[in-house]
Design an enzyme around this catalytic site. Structure first.
Site, PDB file in Angstrom:
ATOM      1  N   GLU A   1       0.828  -1.203   0.000  1.00 39.57           N
ATOM      2  CA  GLU A   1       0.000   0.000   0.000  1.00 39.57           C
ATOM      3  C   GLU A   1       0.865   1.257   0.000  1.00 39.57           C
ATOM      4  O   GLU A   1       1.839   1.370   0.733  1.00 39.57           O
ATOM      5  CB  GLU A   1      -0.989   0.033   1.164  1.00 39.57           C
ATOM      6  CG  GLU A   1      -2.027   1.151   1.054  1.00 39.57           C
ATOM      7  CD  GLU A   1      -2.791   1.141  -0.277  1.00 39.57           C
ATOM      8  OE1 GLU A   1      -2.237   1.641  -1.274  1.00 39.57           O
ATOM      9  OE2 GLU A   1      -3.912   0.612  -0.313  1.00 39.57           O
TER      10      GLU A   1
ATOM     11  N   ASP B   1      -7.417  -0.234  -2.926  1.00 41.27           N
ATOM     12  CA  ASP B   1      -8.464   0.791  -2.982  1.00 41.27           C
ATOM     13  C   ASP B   1      -9.356   0.623  -4.202  1.00 41.27           C
ATOM     14  O   ASP B   1     -10.043   1.552  -4.609  1.00 41.27           O
ATOM     15  CB  ASP B   1      -7.840   2.188  -2.959  1.00 41.27           C
ATOM     16  CG  ASP B   1      -6.851   2.413  -4.096  1.00 41.27           C
ATOM     17  OD1 ASP B   1      -6.682   1.514  -4.952  1.00 41.27           O
ATOM     18  OD2 ASP B   1      -6.231   3.498  -4.137  1.00 41.27           O
TER      19      ASP B   1
END
Length: 499
Positions: free
Chosen positions: A221, A297
């Protein structure tokens, strides 16, 4: 004295055809999720591998191994999907934890399907054989994604885990992010260290390795890591294998990337060491959701092909992973056939006639860059005859399939752009080649051929209001209407009006 690896091998010798998850279990790092559309990953597994939904009536069915521990029953899929289209709606978890993968919901980014969901994959985009038996992988175009935000037993926080995936090393791009692994439960970016997933592609926005890519990296991430440092790490090589084994593992202040040719040879270690020395990555804050084909996401611009993969509890030893690689090699992955029905021959010139009742005097032609259908016959002008004639060439992106060059505009090909079919000059790019490659299959209405996009195998040549589109059998676009779909995507191959 026996090494740990020799003891592991002796223990498995008592198990008939041990699968990858049997091997992880023997290594004290059991699978907590196991996904494959090609085969069982436990020697005893005989349940459903995946679910299909067909376009003709939206009926679903499940596909299981032919035998316990065996290869998927591809013939059952072929029978169920005959003369229609099929999507993969669920990839079942074989571990018993119920960590099934379904259509990914919207998150930080919306998907292209209804209500912001991602697209589902075609059931026929990635045919293979395993030990000579036909099966299908999961060919994922941009916009396609699967997810489970309520997974059970997966690593959270800084807990140790391992994972591997068998992927297509030739099907990739530089968009974010073709991942398989651990991600956020909210489908949003919750910060550095909240993911740990295998990535394959040639993005250089964050990390990258030697050569031009693609590379196996780890999506943690807000960064793709190819090694200890942000950006470039020379130890992470470009991948050139058709079938790739990508293995990643992470624990308290340690992680590793390993990779191999899934068809032969052993795993190599590209990085093994301490966590990246940047804020958020030590300790990690993993959340335990599972993603396939997308970023944490729901970034969904990437593409790739998935055949099998697992996630484990605990940090697998190299010996355990090496034994899993031996099992993968023994499965003997080989590329399957992408084409069926009436054949094309590279170099021939053809005209393609519409088969929809009431439109059978119309042929695929073009007006400037617009690909359309027009009424053409022997009395038509030379100009129109040339506009309705196409030179068949070997597929620009895949040699099993074909591309269609304009007779009257040499060097220009039919390609899809925003799912419209256009006639554009070949600019030599990877993107153009993929957009201009189409795979023929037996016509969905039984008359001639249907031309399926190689890069978006849910989409076919379709005439709609006399204009050509790359259309799916149901979807968000007007030209995706299910009405008359089988007829509208079926064309007779005829002798060209011009050559």
């Amino acid at each position: 004295m026996f090494s740990r690896r020799n003891l592991l091998a002796l223990g498995l010798a008592a198990t008939v055809s041990a699968g990858p998850c049997d091997i992880y279990e023997a290594g004290d790092t059991p699978c907590v999720a196991a996904h494959s559309t090609t085969r069982a990953l436990y020697s005893s597994f005989s349940g459903a591998l995946y679910q299909l939904q067909r376009g003709s009536d939206d009926t679903t069915t499940t596909i299981s191994p032919l035998t316990a521990g065996g290869i998927a029953d591809a013939s059952a899929q072929d029978t169920f999907c005959a003369n229609t289209t099929c999507l993969i709606t669920i990839i079942y978890d074989q571990s018993g934890n119920g960590n099934h993968l379904t259509q990914a919901p919207p998150g930080g980014f919306d998907g292209p399907d209804t209500d912001g969901y991602d697209n589902l994959a075609s059931a026929i985009g990635a045919p293979v054989t395993l030990n000579g038996q036909k099966a299908y992988g999961v060919f994922m175009s941009p916009g396609t994604g699967y997810r489970n935000n309520e997974a059970t037993g997966t690593a959270t926080g800084d807990e140790a885990e391992g994972m591997y995936a068998v992927l297509d090393g030739t099907h990739y791009n530089d968009a974010c992010c073709f991942d398989y692994g651990n991600a956020e439960t909210s489908s949003t970016d919750t910060g550095a260290g909240h993911m740990e997933a295998i990535y394959l592609g040639n993005s250089t926005t964050w990390g990258y390795g030697a050569g031009d890519g693609p590379w196996i990296m780890v999506d943690m991430e807000n960064n793709l890591f190819s090694g200890a440092d942000e950006g470039y790490n020379s130890g992470d090589p470009s991948i050139s294998y058709r079938f790739v084994t990508a293995a990643v593992k992470g624990g308290a202040d340690k992680w590793a990337i390993r990779g191999a040719n899934a068809a032969s040879g052993s795993l190599s270690t590209y990085y093994s060491g301490a966590r990246p020395d940047y804020s958020g990555y030590n300790p990690m804050s993993k959340e335990g959701a599972i993603i396939l084909g997308i970023g944490g996401d729901n970034s969904n611009g990437a593409q790739g092909t998935f055949y099998e993969g697992v996630m484990t509890s605990g940090y697998p030893s190299d010996d355990t992973e090496n034994s899993v690689q031996e099992n993968i090699v023994a499965a003997k992955y080989v590329v399957g056939s992408l084409v069926s029905g009436p054949s094309f021959t590279s170099g021939e010139v053809v005209s393609l006639r519409v088969t929809t009742p009431g439109y059978t005097t119309r042929y695929i032609a073009h007006t400037d860059t617009t690909v359309n259908t027009q009424v053409v016959d022997d009395d038509s002008s030379t100009t129109l005859k040339e506009e309705a004639s196409w030179t068949v060439v070997t597929g620009l992106a895949n040699s099993q399939c074909f591309s269609f060059e304009s007779v009257d505009t040499p060097g220009s090909y039919i390609r899809h752009y925003n799912f419209e079919l256009l006639l554009n000059a070949n600019d030599g790019t990877k993107q153009f080649h993929e957009d201009a490659t189409f795979c023929p299959q037996a016509a969905l209405n039984g008359e001639g051929t249907s031309l399926r996009s190689w890069s978006y195998p849910t989409r076919y040549f379709r005439h709609y209001e006399n204009v050509l589109y790359a259309a799916s059998n149901g979807g968000v676009q007007t030209f995706d209407s299910k009405t008359s779909f089988n007829n509208d995507v079926s064309f007779e191959i005829e002798t060209a009006f011009a050559s």
